[in-house]
Structure formats: structure tokens, C-alpha cells
Scaffold this motif. Structure first.
Motif, mmCIF file in Angstrom:
data_model
loop_
_atom_site.group_PDB
_atom_site.id
_atom_site.type_symbol
_atom_site.label_atom_id
_atom_site.label_comp_id
_atom_site.label_asym_id
_atom_site.label_seq_id
_atom_site.Cartn_x
_atom_site.Cartn_y
_atom_site.Cartn_z
ATOM 1 N N GLN A 67 12.167 12.833 -3.125
ATOM 2 C CA GLN A 67 11.908 11.539 -2.505
ATOM 3 C C GLN A 67 10.774 10.838 -3.253
ATOM 4 O O GLN A 67 9.791 11.481 -3.642
ATOM 5 N N LEU A 68 10.907 9.541 -3.428
ATOM 6 C CA LEU A 68 9.858 8.746 -4.067
ATOM 7 C C LEU A 68 8.674 8.587 -3.127
ATOM 8 O O LEU A 68 8.848 8.279 -1.948
ATOM 9 N N SER A 69 7.486 8.793 -3.652
ATOM 10 C CA SER A 69 6.256 8.480 -2.924
ATOM 11 C C SER A 69 5.835 7.080 -3.341
ATOM 12 O O SER A 69 5.407 6.866 -4.482
ATOM 13 N N LEU A 70 5.985 6.120 -2.432
ATOM 14 C CA LEU A 70 5.601 4.740 -2.756
ATOM 15 C C LEU A 70 4.103 4.643 -3.034
ATOM 16 O O LEU A 70 3.674 3.839 -3.868
ATOM 17 N N LYS A 71 3.321 5.484 -2.382
ATOM 18 C CA LYS A 71 1.875 5.492 -2.603
ATOM 19 C C LYS A 71 1.556 5.935 -4.036
ATOM 20 O O LYS A 71 0.749 5.317 -4.728
ATOM 21 N N LYS A 72 2.239 6.978 -4.510
ATOM 22 C CA LYS A 72 2.006 7.459 -5.869
ATOM 23 C C LYS A 72 2.518 6.456 -6.904
ATOM 24 O O LYS A 72 1.910 6.279 -7.957
ATOM 25 N N LEU A 73 3.648 5.801 -6.601
ATOM 26 C CA LEU A 73 4.162 4.780 -7.515
ATOM 27 C C LEU A 73 3.170 3.622 -7.623
ATOM 28 O O LEU A 73 2.888 3.148 -8.726
ATOM 29 N N ALA A 74 2.636 3.177 -6.479
ATOM 30 C CA ALA A 74 1.649 2.088 -6.499
ATOM 31 C C ALA A 74 0.444 2.485 -7.350
ATOM 32 O O ALA A 74 -0.024 1.696 -8.181
ATOM 33 N N ARG A 75 -0.023 3.712 -7.164
ATOM 34 C CA ARG A 75 -1.175 4.188 -7.934
ATOM 35 C C ARG A 75 -0.849 4.177 -9.431
ATOM 36 O O ARG A 75 -1.650 3.708 -10.252
ATOM 37 N N ALA A 76 0.325 4.673 -9.797
ATOM 38 C CA ALA A 76 0.728 4.707 -11.214
ATOM 39 C C ALA A 76 0.788 3.302 -11.801
ATOM 40 O O ALA A 76 0.452 3.093 -12.964
ATOM 41 N N ALA A 77 1.206 2.331 -10.972
ATOM 42 C CA ALA A 77 1.351 0.947 -11.428
ATOM 43 C C ALA A 77 0.043 0.166 -11.348
ATOM 44 O O ALA A 77 0.016 -1.025 -11.666
ATOM 45 N N GLY A 78 -1.019 0.818 -10.891
ATOM 46 C CA GLY A 78 -2.307 0.134 -10.757
ATOM 47 C C GLY A 78 -2.289 -0.893 -9.642
ATOM 48 O O GLY A 78 -2.983 -1.909 -9.703
ATOM 49 N N ALA A 79 -1.496 -0.627 -8.618
ATOM 50 C CA ALA A 79 -1.353 -1.554 -7.497
ATOM 51 C C ALA A 79 -1.859 -0.900 -6.213
ATOM 52 O O ALA A 79 -2.103 0.315 -6.165
ATOM 53 N N LYS A 80 -2.006 -1.722 -5.183
ATOM 54 C CA LYS A 80 -2.468 -1.209 -3.886
ATOM 55 C C LYS A 80 -1.311 -0.729 -3.028
ATOM 56 O O LYS A 80 -1.451 0.210 -2.264
ATOM 57 N N LYS A 81 -0.160 -1.419 -3.150
ATOM 58 C CA LYS A 81 0.942 -1.123 -2.253
ATOM 59 C C LYS A 81 2.277 -1.296 -2.976
ATOM 60 O O LYS A 81 2.438 -2.182 -3.798
ATOM 61 N N ALA A 82 3.226 -0.425 -2.614
ATOM 62 C CA ALA A 82 4.586 -0.546 -3.141
ATOM 63 C C ALA A 82 5.562 -0.428 -1.984
ATOM 64 O O ALA A 82 5.355 0.364 -1.063
ATOM 65 N N VAL A 83 6.609 -1.253 -2.019
ATOM 66 C CA VAL A 83 7.694 -1.182 -1.033
ATOM 67 C C VAL A 83 9.000 -1.251 -1.818
ATOM 68 O O VAL A 83 9.045 -1.790 -2.924
ATOM 69 N N MET A 84 10.056 -0.701 -1.234
ATOM 70 C CA MET A 84 11.350 -0.787 -1.899
ATOM 71 C C MET A 84 11.730 -2.262 -2.033
ATOM 72 O O MET A 84 11.528 -3.051 -1.115
ATOM 73 N N ALA A 85 12.265 -2.616 -3.174
ATOM 74 C CA ALA A 85 12.604 -4.016 -3.469
ATOM 75 C C ALA A 85 13.873 -4.439 -2.726
ATOM 76 O O ALA A 85 14.729 -3.611 -2.405
ATOM 77 N N ASP A 86 13.985 -5.730 -2.507
ATOM 78 C CA ASP A 86 15.167 -6.313 -1.886
ATOM 79 C C ASP A 86 16.377 -6.045 -2.788
ATOM 80 O O ASP A 86 16.329 -6.336 -3.990
ATOM 81 N N PRO A 87 17.461 -5.482 -2.226
ATOM 82 C CA PRO A 87 18.630 -5.131 -3.042
ATOM 83 C C PRO A 87 19.194 -6.292 -3.864
ATOM 84 O O PRO A 87 19.547 -6.098 -5.034
#
Length: 155
Positions: A67-87
Motif C-alpha cells: 500500500q502507498l503511504s501518502l505521508k511518505k510520498l509527500a515527504r519524498a516530494a518535499g511536500a506537506k500533504k499528498a492525496v490520490m489524484a482525481d481519476p
């Protein structure tokens, strides 16, 4: 030939296309690919697109069994928050339909992050741009073609 396969060919990357009969009723397209291709799920990677900090899209490439960790993805991207994108936005931006989004050959190049578990694999399998079609290549070639960073992306 999909844009993903064209890109690998143009860049003279050693790769192989793998076609299988896709079942639209499959619970997990990624696990279905691993099973039908007869390869370990740790080698088959799914492509997910997220929105960071309410604006830009980023790509996460991770094993289908995780499963994707949105928190870890945000950290990797240098961002505060990540959410799944609109399809619909994902399809418009990448040029691919959901379930067949490839990290390669997207209409618009997005910042891409590959789960660090890929680094220990000799070959990884990712969508080649349509359901029922995968492309295998080395993780290093995938990184080079996508200009990606390796990062811990899973829970």
C-alpha cells in the motif's frame, strides 16, 4: 505500440513486453499481472498518481503487493500533504486510462518516485500503457527513463 514501449525503444533500453489476457473483474490488476505472468508480486510495480500540496501531480511506483503511504510520498516530494489524484485529471495528464497508467511515456512528464524495494530487483514489471500489457526492464533503466528518485513509499 504504446508510448511506454516506444520510449524504451527510442532510448535503446533492453526491455521486454509481456501481454496477458486481462480480466476486468480482477480485484487487483497488479496482482492479476503477477499471477498471469508467473512472476513474484515483489517484481510487479503499480503506478499511482497523487496530488501534492493541492496543486502538482506526482507519480508513485511501488510493488503491487504493498500500500502507498501518502505521508511518505509527500515527504519524498518535499511536500506537506499528498492525496490520490482525481481519476479524470490522471487520464488527461498521463494520456493513459486507469488500470493501464504507465510511468513511461506519459503525455506530461511528472515528478516520479520509485519505491526503494525496486533497487534490489534484477527486473521490474510496470504497466506498458494498457491493461493486459506489462514491460520489464531493470530498475536503473526505469529510473533513468522517468528521471525518478528512489524512496521508501510503502507502509
Amino acid at each position: 505500440m504504446t508510448p511506454a514501449i516506444k520510449l524504451a525503444c527510442q532510448q535503446k533500453i533492453i526491455h521486454q513486453a509481456h501481454e496477458y489476457s486481462h480480466d476486468p473483474a480482477a480485484a487487483s490488476y497488479g496482482l492479476e499481472a503477477a499471477e498471469k505472468l508467473g512472476v513474484p508480486a515483489e517484481q510487479v510495480f503499480k503506478t499511482l498518481v497523487a496530488e501534492v500540496d493541492g496543486k502538482s501531480l506526482v507519480v508513485a511506483v511501488l510493488p503491487v503487493s504493498h500500500q502507498l503511504s501518502l505521508k511518505k510520498l509527500a515527504r519524498a516530494a518535499g511536500a506537506k500533504k499528498a492525496v490520490m489524484a482525481d481519476p479524470a485529471r490522471v487520464e488527461r495528464t498521463t494520456g493513459y486510462v486507469l488500470g493501464g497508467v504507465s510511468p513511461l511515456g506519459q503525455k506530461k512528464r511528472l515528478a516520479t518516485y520509485i519505491d526503494a524495494s525496486a533497487e534490489v530487483q534484477q527486473q521490474v514489471y510496470v504497466s506498458a500503457g494498457k491493461r493486459g500489457l506489462e514491460i520489464s526492464l531493470t530498475p536503473q533503466d526505469l529510473q533513468r527513463l522517468t528521471q525518478a528518485a528512489f524512496a521508501d513509499l510503502t507502509d
